[in-house]
Write a protein that holds these residues in place. Structure first.
Motif, PDB file in Angstrom:
ATOM      1  N   HIS A  23      22.384  -0.809  36.770  1.00 30.41           N
ATOM      2  CA  HIS A  23      23.778  -1.069  36.408  1.00 30.41           C
ATOM      3  C   HIS A  23      24.600   0.068  37.015  1.00 30.41           C
ATOM      4  CE1 HIS A  23      22.768  -4.254  33.434  1.00 30.41           C
ATOM      5  NE2 HIS A  23      21.617  -3.595  33.434  1.00 30.41           N
ATOM      6  N   GLN A  59      32.726  -1.240  31.592  1.00 27.96           N
ATOM      7  CA  GLN A  59      31.771  -0.442  30.819  1.00 27.96           C
ATOM      8  C   GLN A  59      32.103  -0.422  29.334  1.00 27.96           C
ATOM      9  OE1 GLN A  59      34.132   0.646  32.781  1.00 27.96           O
ATOM     10  NE2 GLN A  59      34.854   2.695  32.297  1.00 27.96           N
ATOM     11  N   LEU A  67      24.065  -1.919  26.011  1.00 24.18           N
ATOM     12  CA  LEU A  67      23.064  -1.297  26.876  1.00 24.18           C
ATOM     13  C   LEU A  67      23.166   0.218  26.831  1.00 24.18           C
ATOM     14  CD1 LEU A  67      23.320  -3.507  30.104  1.00 24.18           C
ATOM     15  CD2 LEU A  67      21.785  -3.790  28.149  1.00 24.18           C
ATOM     16  N   ASN A  68      24.397   0.731  26.769  1.00 27.18           N
ATOM     17  CA  ASN A  68      24.618   2.173  26.735  1.00 27.18           C
ATOM     18  C   ASN A  68      25.788   2.472  25.814  1.00 27.18           C
ATOM     19  OD1 ASN A  68      24.806   4.886  27.099  1.00 27.18           O
ATOM     20  ND2 ASN A  68      25.226   4.814  29.281  1.00 27.18           N
ATOM     21  N   GLN A  70      27.233   5.085  25.205  1.00 21.68           N
ATOM     22  CA  GLN A  70      28.187   6.014  25.813  1.00 21.68           C
ATOM     23  C   GLN A  70      29.197   5.305  26.710  1.00 21.68           C
ATOM     24  OE1 GLN A  70      25.353   9.164  27.438  1.00 21.68           O
ATOM     25  NE2 GLN A  70      27.056  10.403  26.671  1.00 21.68           N
ATOM     26  N   GLU A  71      28.900   4.057  27.066  1.00 19.68           N
ATOM     27  CA  GLU A  71      29.776   3.263  27.932  1.00 19.68           C
ATOM     28  C   GLU A  71      29.969   3.944  29.288  1.00 19.68           C
ATOM     29  OE1 GLU A  71      33.294   2.235  25.684  1.00 19.68           O
ATOM     30  OE2 GLU A  71      32.102   1.521  23.994  1.00 19.68           O
ATOM     31  N   VAL A  73      27.963   4.454  33.339  1.00 18.26           N
ATOM     32  CA  VAL A  73      26.897   4.142  34.282  1.00 18.26           C
ATOM     33  C   VAL A  73      26.354   5.465  34.828  1.00 18.26           C
ATOM     34  CG1 VAL A  73      27.862   1.916  34.933  1.00 18.26           C
ATOM     35  CG2 VAL A  73      28.528   3.930  36.243  1.00 18.26           C
ATOM     36  N   VAL A  75      22.879   2.792  34.195  1.00 17.10           N
ATOM     37  CA  VAL A  75      21.779   2.405  33.314  1.00 17.10           C
ATOM     38  C   VAL A  75      20.745   1.748  34.211  1.00 17.10           C
ATOM     39  CG1 VAL A  75      21.023   0.914  31.435  1.00 17.10           C
ATOM     40  CG2 VAL A  75      23.229   2.083  31.275  1.00 17.10           C
ATOM     41  N   GLN A  77      17.491  -0.507  34.160  1.00 21.08           N
ATOM     42  CA  GLN A  77      16.629  -1.382  33.364  1.00 21.08           C
ATOM     43  C   GLN A  77      15.311  -1.542  34.092  1.00 21.08           C
ATOM     44  OE1 GLN A  77      18.447  -5.085  32.305  1.00 21.08           O
ATOM     45  NE2 GLN A  77      16.660  -5.830  31.170  1.00 21.08           N
ATOM     46  N   MET A  82      15.471   0.462  28.776  1.00 20.78           N
ATOM     47  CA  MET A  82      16.805   0.843  29.221  1.00 20.78           C
ATOM     48  C   MET A  82      16.841   2.362  29.362  1.00 20.78           C
ATOM     49  SD  MET A  82      18.652  -1.812  29.669  1.00 20.78           S
ATOM     50  CE  MET A  82      18.464  -3.563  29.299  1.00 20.78           C
ATOM     51  N   ARG A  84      18.881   5.843  30.571  1.00 21.64           N
ATOM     52  CA  ARG A  84      20.249   6.331  30.691  1.00 21.64           C
ATOM     53  C   ARG A  84      20.238   7.794  31.141  1.00 21.64           C
ATOM     54  NH1 ARG A  84      18.850   3.649  26.197  1.00 21.64           N
ATOM     55  NH2 ARG A  84      19.810   1.597  25.861  1.00 21.64           N
ATOM     56  N   GLN A  85      21.361   8.256  31.647  1.00 21.02           N
ATOM     57  CA  GLN A  85      21.560   9.619  32.146  1.00 21.02           C
ATOM     58  C   GLN A  85      20.828   9.803  33.473  1.00 21.02           C
ATOM     59  OE1 GLN A  85      23.621  11.973  31.231  1.00 21.02           O
ATOM     60  NE2 GLN A  85      24.371  11.027  29.348  1.00 21.02           N
TER      61      GLN A  85
END
Length: 234
Positions: A23, A59, A67-68, A70-71, A73, A75, A77, A82, A84-85
């Protein structure tokens, strides 16, 4: 809707553990880092574009926020996982697909690479990303020219330190650490892209420029450029 990624530079196969879908937004430097890492690993992946501006920012839509929270990108998959970071994703890729490595062999080298990456990802970039600039505009009424000065101030301060760290170490080679790209280079190249976008004079940072030029000769870096992404404006 996922779009097929454009490049796989090696023989790694992600299918045994589930397909990879990133994403991403074409101009997000954090997503840019992960695209470089995926390409260096030679992994096939799809891109699910998330437009960070259109309609107030996709987002913030409930589907992406699920999905995140924090809203933000990127992400990644991976099957049902999932991730993140960007730095965590890059280290995940290195642990799942060890070759070619994104971190060097020794503890000292790994610590140096992580430190260089964090100068960008933790100290420079967070002060200048979209949500900060939107807050300055929306809540404080800061005009565009002053926002651009803000961005340049933090990039230039960070680049002065980064240039010194690279210059003062015999470990600096064709890349930030030696002669193989690492997560430090994955972070450096997108930040230089941002610097140029906001009018930073890169002549003041010759070693950073030299490393960036060399990185961009590699297909993995070249294919990750913002303008080469499927969601980039035509």
């Amino acid at each position: 809707m996922a779009i097929q990624g454009e490049v796989a530079t090696g023989g790694n196969d992600s299918s045994a553990n589930g397909a990879l879908c990133l994403h991403s937004y074409w101009r997000s430097s954090a997503a840019y880092r992960v695209r470089i890492g995926l390409n260096l690993k030679g992994l096939k992946y799809d891109i699910a574009p998330v437009h960070l501006v259109r309609g107030g920012g996709e987002q913030h839509a409930p589907a992406f926020a699920a999905l995140n929270p924090q809203e933000l990108v990127p992400v990644l998959q991976h099957g049902q996982r999932m991730l993140r970071q960007s730095l965590a994703i890059l280290e995940y890729l290195d642990e799942m697909w060890p070759q070619p490595p994104l971190l060097p062999a020794t503890a000292r080298e790994r610590a140096r690479v992580r430190a260089l990456a964090q100068v960008v990802a933790c100290d420079i970039h967070p002060l200048n990303n979209l949500r900060v600039l939107q807050y300055l505009e929306r809540d404080w009424g800061v005009p565009q020219p002053e926002r651009d000065v803000w961005v340049r101030h933090w990039i230039e301060g960070g680049f002065r330190a980064l240039e010194a760290l690279l210059t003062d170490s015999a470990s600096t080679g064709e890349f930030c650490e030696g002669h193989q790209p690492t997560i430090a280079d994955c972070c450096l190249v997108p930040q230089v892209y941002n610097a140029r976008r906001f009018g930073v004079d890169m002549a003041a940072y010759p070693l950073i420029e030299r490393i960036e030029r060399h990185c961009l000769t590699l297909p993995a870096f070249d294919a990750a450029r913002p303008e080469r992404q499927p969601d980039a404006p035509g």
